[in-house]
Write a protein that holds these residues in place. Structure first.
Motif, mmCIF file in Angstrom:
data_model
loop_
_atom_site.group_PDB
_atom_site.id
_atom_site.type_symbol
_atom_site.label_atom_id
_atom_site.label_comp_id
_atom_site.label_asym_id
_atom_site.label_seq_id
_atom_site.Cartn_x
_atom_site.Cartn_y
_atom_site.Cartn_z
ATOM 1 N N VAL A 198 40.508 32.185 51.905
ATOM 2 C CA VAL A 198 39.336 31.678 52.613
ATOM 3 C C VAL A 198 39.751 30.810 53.797
ATOM 4 C CG1 VAL A 198 37.283 30.217 52.393
ATOM 5 C CG2 VAL A 198 37.916 31.785 50.566
ATOM 6 N N GLY A 199 40.803 30.024 53.648
ATOM 7 C CA GLY A 199 41.280 29.144 54.704
ATOM 8 C C GLY A 199 42.785 29.073 54.673
ATOM 9 N N PRO A 200 43.374 28.138 55.452
ATOM 10 C CA PRO A 200 44.836 27.979 55.439
ATOM 11 C C PRO A 200 45.351 27.685 54.042
ATOM 12 C CG PRO A 200 43.851 26.744 57.249
ATOM 13 C CD PRO A 200 42.720 27.245 56.416
ATOM 14 N N VAL A 201 44.629 26.843 53.302
ATOM 15 C CA VAL A 201 44.947 26.567 51.907
ATOM 16 C C VAL A 201 43.682 26.841 51.113
ATOM 17 C CG1 VAL A 201 45.661 24.829 50.235
ATOM 18 C CG2 VAL A 201 46.631 24.820 52.540
ATOM 19 N N ASP A 202 43.785 27.789 50.157
ATOM 20 C CA ASP A 202 42.594 28.166 49.410
ATOM 21 C C ASP A 202 42.079 26.953 48.639
ATOM 22 O OD1 ASP A 202 40.595 29.533 48.064
ATOM 23 O OD2 ASP A 202 41.809 31.359 48.070
ATOM 24 N N PRO A 203 40.828 26.498 48.884
ATOM 25 C CA PRO A 203 40.334 25.265 48.261
ATOM 26 C C PRO A 203 39.795 25.455 46.860
ATOM 27 C CG PRO A 203 38.697 26.110 49.764
ATOM 28 C CD PRO A 203 39.867 27.040 49.857
ATOM 29 N N LEU A 204 39.763 26.685 46.359
ATOM 30 C CA LEU A 204 39.130 26.878 45.060
ATOM 31 C C LEU A 204 39.903 27.860 44.207
ATOM 32 C CD1 LEU A 204 37.648 29.854 45.442
ATOM 33 C CD2 LEU A 204 35.941 28.497 46.629
ATOM 34 N N TRP A 205 39.614 27.830 42.939
ATOM 35 C CA TRP A 205 40.118 28.819 42.007
ATOM 36 C C TRP A 205 38.943 29.276 41.157
ATOM 37 C CZ3 TRP A 205 40.413 27.523 36.642
ATOM 38 C CH2 TRP A 205 40.154 26.164 36.359
ATOM 39 N N VAL A 206 39.157 30.374 40.395
ATOM 40 C CA VAL A 206 38.050 31.070 39.750
ATOM 41 C C VAL A 206 38.368 31.279 38.271
ATOM 42 C CG1 VAL A 206 36.582 33.123 39.791
ATOM 43 C CG2 VAL A 206 37.564 32.249 41.921
ATOM 44 N N VAL A 207 37.359 31.048 37.449
ATOM 45 C CA VAL A 207 37.428 31.399 36.031
ATOM 46 C C VAL A 207 36.497 32.588 35.822
ATOM 47 C CG1 VAL A 207 36.977 30.635 33.683
ATOM 48 C CG2 VAL A 207 37.958 29.042 35.341
ATOM 49 N N VAL A 208 37.057 33.718 35.375
ATOM 50 C CA VAL A 208 36.268 34.940 35.236
ATOM 51 C C VAL A 208 36.040 35.225 33.755
ATOM 52 C CG1 VAL A 208 37.158 35.875 37.387
ATOM 53 C CG2 VAL A 208 38.310 36.422 35.238
ATOM 54 N N ARG A 209 34.925 35.851 33.492
ATOM 55 C CA ARG A 209 34.607 36.282 32.132
ATOM 56 C C ARG A 209 34.014 37.689 32.242
ATOM 57 N NH1 ARG A 209 33.497 33.940 27.129
ATOM 58 N NH2 ARG A 209 33.689 31.844 27.998
ATOM 59 N N ILE A 210 34.641 38.644 31.584
ATOM 60 C CA ILE A 210 34.204 40.034 31.610
ATOM 61 C C ILE A 210 33.735 40.407 30.223
ATOM 62 C CG2 ILE A 210 34.884 42.403 32.111
ATOM 63 C CD1 ILE A 210 37.100 41.275 33.894
ATOM 64 N N ALA A 211 32.460 40.731 30.141
ATOM 65 C CA ALA A 211 31.832 41.101 28.867
ATOM 66 C C ALA A 211 32.069 39.991 27.851
ATOM 67 C CB ALA A 211 32.335 42.450 28.400
ATOM 68 N N ASP A 212 32.582 40.339 26.691
ATOM 69 C CA ASP A 212 32.761 39.354 25.636
ATOM 70 C C ASP A 212 34.190 38.857 25.526
ATOM 71 O OD1 ASP A 212 33.836 41.714 24.851
ATOM 72 O OD2 ASP A 212 32.917 41.746 22.846
ATOM 73 N N ARG A 213 35.001 39.083 26.562
ATOM 74 C CA ARG A 213 36.393 38.664 26.507
ATOM 75 C C ARG A 213 36.532 37.173 26.842
ATOM 76 N NH1 ARG A 213 36.177 42.993 24.594
ATOM 77 N NH2 ARG A 213 37.694 44.688 24.771
ATOM 78 N N ALA A 214 37.681 36.624 26.495
ATOM 79 C CA ALA A 214 37.952 35.212 26.776
ATOM 80 C C ALA A 214 38.051 35.003 28.282
ATOM 81 C CB ALA A 214 39.246 34.776 26.090
ATOM 82 N N PRO A 215 37.673 33.823 28.756
ATOM 83 C CA PRO A 215 37.770 33.564 30.198
ATOM 84 C C PRO A 215 39.216 33.539 30.645
ATOM 85 C CG PRO A 215 37.193 31.545 29.037
ATOM 86 C CD PRO A 215 37.119 32.664 28.026
ATOM 87 N N ALA A 216 39.412 33.939 31.897
ATOM 88 C CA ALA A 216 40.749 33.956 32.487
ATOM 89 C C ALA A 216 40.660 33.347 33.879
ATOM 90 C CB ALA A 216 41.293 35.383 32.564
ATOM 91 N N SER A 217 41.775 32.770 34.361
ATOM 92 C CA SER A 217 41.793 32.093 35.652
ATOM 93 C C SER A 217 42.386 32.998 36.719
ATOM 94 C CB SER A 217 42.618 30.808 35.562
ATOM 95 O OG SER A 217 43.960 31.109 35.206
ATOM 96 N N VAL A 218 41.860 32.818 37.910
ATOM 97 C CA VAL A 218 42.329 33.566 39.077
ATOM 98 C C VAL A 218 42.548 32.551 40.199
ATOM 99 C CG1 VAL A 218 41.806 35.407 40.708
ATOM 100 C CG2 VAL A 218 40.979 35.557 38.365
ATOM 101 N N LEU A 219 43.581 32.772 40.988
ATOM 102 C CA LEU A 219 43.927 31.908 42.119
ATOM 103 C C LEU A 219 44.285 30.500 41.676
ATOM 104 C CD1 LEU A 219 41.087 32.871 44.640
ATOM 105 C CD2 LEU A 219 43.362 33.872 44.437
ATOM 106 N N ALA A 220 44.642 30.323 40.399
ATOM 107 C CA ALA A 220 44.961 28.995 39.883
ATOM 108 C C ALA A 220 46.448 28.910 39.606
ATOM 109 C CB ALA A 220 44.176 28.715 38.617
ATOM 110 N N ASP A 221 46.951 27.642 39.626
ATOM 111 C CA ASP A 221 48.330 27.404 39.226
ATOM 112 C C ASP A 221 48.341 26.430 38.058
ATOM 113 O OD1 ASP A 221 47.962 24.836 40.328
ATOM 114 O OD2 ASP A 221 48.608 25.559 42.297
ATOM 115 N N ALA A 222 49.518 26.125 37.556
ATOM 116 C CA ALA A 222 49.621 25.308 36.341
ATOM 117 C C ALA A 222 49.103 23.882 36.542
ATOM 118 C CB ALA A 222 51.080 25.265 35.871
#
Length: 567
Positions: A198-222
């Motif tokens: 989105v920008g020079p430094v991505d300001p956000l990360w995403v927690v996704v949930r697909i159907a009934d599966r456990a949530p998973a993180s995207v664009l995130a670090d430790a």
């Protein structure tokens, strides 16, 4: 003459007052309060600026999140279009391999690859695929899903595991028209859908949930998570601690795909220079004002020390003066007694000689009468001097005057001269008077006695009235005597000042000075108006605020009564 002991040296405790912490805080409390208040204001401004920046961050984050949501909606719509095109190609009779070749060539021209794989499954077998590796990984999940759901033409959202074992990959599966056991699918994952920054430094990360599966993180670090164990992270804690977030869900029939967009910790912790500039400016202003206040407090402290030193010196001087005054008072009393003793003896001897009617010639008798008159004048002068010196140091003891008692006292004291002169006194005391009874009585006695003495050939008429005017009580003594020239109005209140010789009117020249001193002890003033040949009017003004100082009459030594009939 015995000497009174002088006061000791100044108290050392007062000099050491500011050497203690409490004394220092008391002396410099103003700059300390200013500095503490300035620091508090600086911190308030700093945090207020941070709050303002936090609001700006929330606004910026929502802008970034909106861009990501548009991107996600576009990616889902694109996957739906690609799946529809694959289904239509199979429906018009193209072989699965030929149809996928068309999509393969189209994908090579795309800058961003949203589709990880697409293909056709027939009778549980993968007949065609853009990426056979991903297709073979997805095939068991597709067959499991098909075994549970054999009917319907709606698009099915199928959760898949990505290469890292997270539930960020999914497949959209749809039955081919006219085929009971043939299905078209398209595979994508969030890491691909959100690949563009989105920008020079991505300001956000995403927690996704697909159907009934456990949530998973995207664009995130430790750094975005608190670890529960060496291999697990606490994603729920990250979701709960986020100051703001944006939730998204795909439109039907893909509503099983949802995501929560959160700000990165680095984005939240990044602050601009404004709060620090505000803090530095406020602290600089606080230090500047505090330094000025400290300088003023130090100057005020020096002034206080100097005032304390001067006050102590003045106290010692007053003590010395009080001791000297006491000695002078004792000396005046002894001197008065010692001076009056020979006068009384001289007068007694001369009076005795006259009473025995000795065979004296006229000249001798005249000399004896002169001796008597001289002794009387000298005795009155000594008494008046003693009264004046004592009045100069006396304090007025204020109380409410009883008018009847005042009138009776003065008429009794002046009964002889009133009878002799056939004088008439008119009293009109129509307002409460608060004064020292003794001083007020001696003052009125002197004024009325003078009014009777300095009379014309007709009987004297003296009017004494009291009125409350504005903020003072006005006392007037009006007579029909010989009057006074205007040029002598100030002179007559000075000690030993006389307008007439002793042969014409007797007196010592102290009476009106005593009146003026008595009025001054009350905080008032005395003045005179007169017309020669018609009479005089002496006006005394006493503050009405004396009523607040009124106290009950108390016993104590009073000055010797002295009446001086002179001007």
């Amino acid at each position: 003459m015995p000497h009174s002991p002088l006061p000791g040296p100044p108290d050392r405790v007062q000099q050491a007052e500011y050497e203690t912490l409490t004394g220092l805080l008391h002396a410099y409390r103003s700059p300390v309060v200013i500095i503490l208040f300035g620091i508090l204001v600086s911190l308030v401004l700093f945090f207020a600026t941070l709050v303002g920046q936090s609001r700006d961050k929330a606004r910026d984050f929502r802008g970034y999140a909106l861009a990501r949501i548009v991107e996600l909606d576009g990616a889902i719509a694109r996957l739906d279009v690609e799946l529809n095109q694959l289904v239509q190609a199979a429906h018009i009779g193209l072989a699965p391999t030929a149809a996928l070749d068309i999509f393969r060539s189209d994908e090579t021209r795309r800058e961003t690859e949203v589709i990880r794989d697409m293909g056709i499954v027939e009778a549980g077998r993968l007949t065609a695929s853009l990426n056979s590796g991903i297709g073979m990984l997805a095939l068991p999940d597709i067959n499991t899903m098909l075994a549970r759901r054999q009917t319907g033409t709606d698009t099915i959202v199928l959760p898949l595991l990505d290469d890292s074992g997270r539930h960020t990959r999914f497949a959209l599966v749809r039955r081919l028209d006219g085929h009971t056991d043939a299905w078209a699918y398209v595979v994508s994952e969030f890491d691909v859908m959100l690949a563009s920054p989105v920008g020079p430094v991505d300001p956000l990360w995403v927690v996704v949930r697909i159907a009934d599966r456990a949530p998973a993180s995207v664009l995130a670090d430790a750094s975005e998570f608190r670890r529960i164990s060496p291999g697990d992270v606490d994603m729920g804690s990250a979701l709960q601690s986020a100051p703001f977030m944006v939730r998204w869900a795909a439109a039907d029939p893909f509503s099983d795909i949802a995501a929560t967009l959160l700000p990165r910790r680095s984005f939240l912790m990044r602050t601009g220079p404004l709060p620090w500039v505000v803090l530095a400016s406020a602290l600089f202003a606080t230090i500047t004002i505090g330094a000025i206040s400290l300088k003023d407090a130090r100057r005020a402290d020096e002034v206080r020390r100097e005032v304390a030193r001067k006050t102590e010196a003045l106290r010692r001087s007053n003590a010395i003066i009080a001791a000297k005054n006491a000695e002078l008072d004792r000396f005046a009393s002894h001197a008065s007694h010692d001076l009056q003793a020979p006068l009384r003896a001289m007068k007694g001897i001369s009076s005795l000689l006259v009473e025995r009617k000795l065979d004296l010639d006229e000249r001798s008798r005249d000399m004896l009468e002169r001796i008597n008159r001289g002794a009387d004048r000298a005795q009155r002068l000594v008494q008046d001097l003693l009264s004046y010196t004592r009045a100069d140091r006396q304090e007025a003891r204020i109380e409410l005057i009883d008018p009847d008692a005042l009138v009776s006292e003065i008429e009794e004291l002046l009964a002889a001269v009133i009878t002799e002169s056939e004088a008439k006194l008119e009293w009109s005391l129509d307002t409460p008077i608060h004064a020292d009874p003794f001083l007020l009585g001696r003052m009125l006695q002197n004024l009325i006695s003078n009014a009777i003495k300095y009379r014309r050939d007709e009987p004297p008429r003296v009017r004494i009235d009291a009125r409350l005017i504005a903020n003072h009580v006005r006392l007037r003594v009006t007579d029909n005597g010989i009057g006074i020239e205007a040029e002598h109005f100030q002179r007559i209140f000075q000690v030993f000042e006389r307008l007439h010789g002793r042969d014409t009117y007797e007196g010592t020249g102290i009476g009106l000075a005593l009146c003026q001193r008595a009025v001054e002890l009350h905080g008032g003033d005395i003045s005179v108006t007169s017309t020669p040949g018609e009479g005089s009017c002496f006006t005394v003004r006493l503050p009405s605020s004396l009523a607040n100082r009124a106290v009950s009459a108390q016993g104590g030594d009073e000055m010797d009564q002295a009446v001086s009939n002179d001007r």
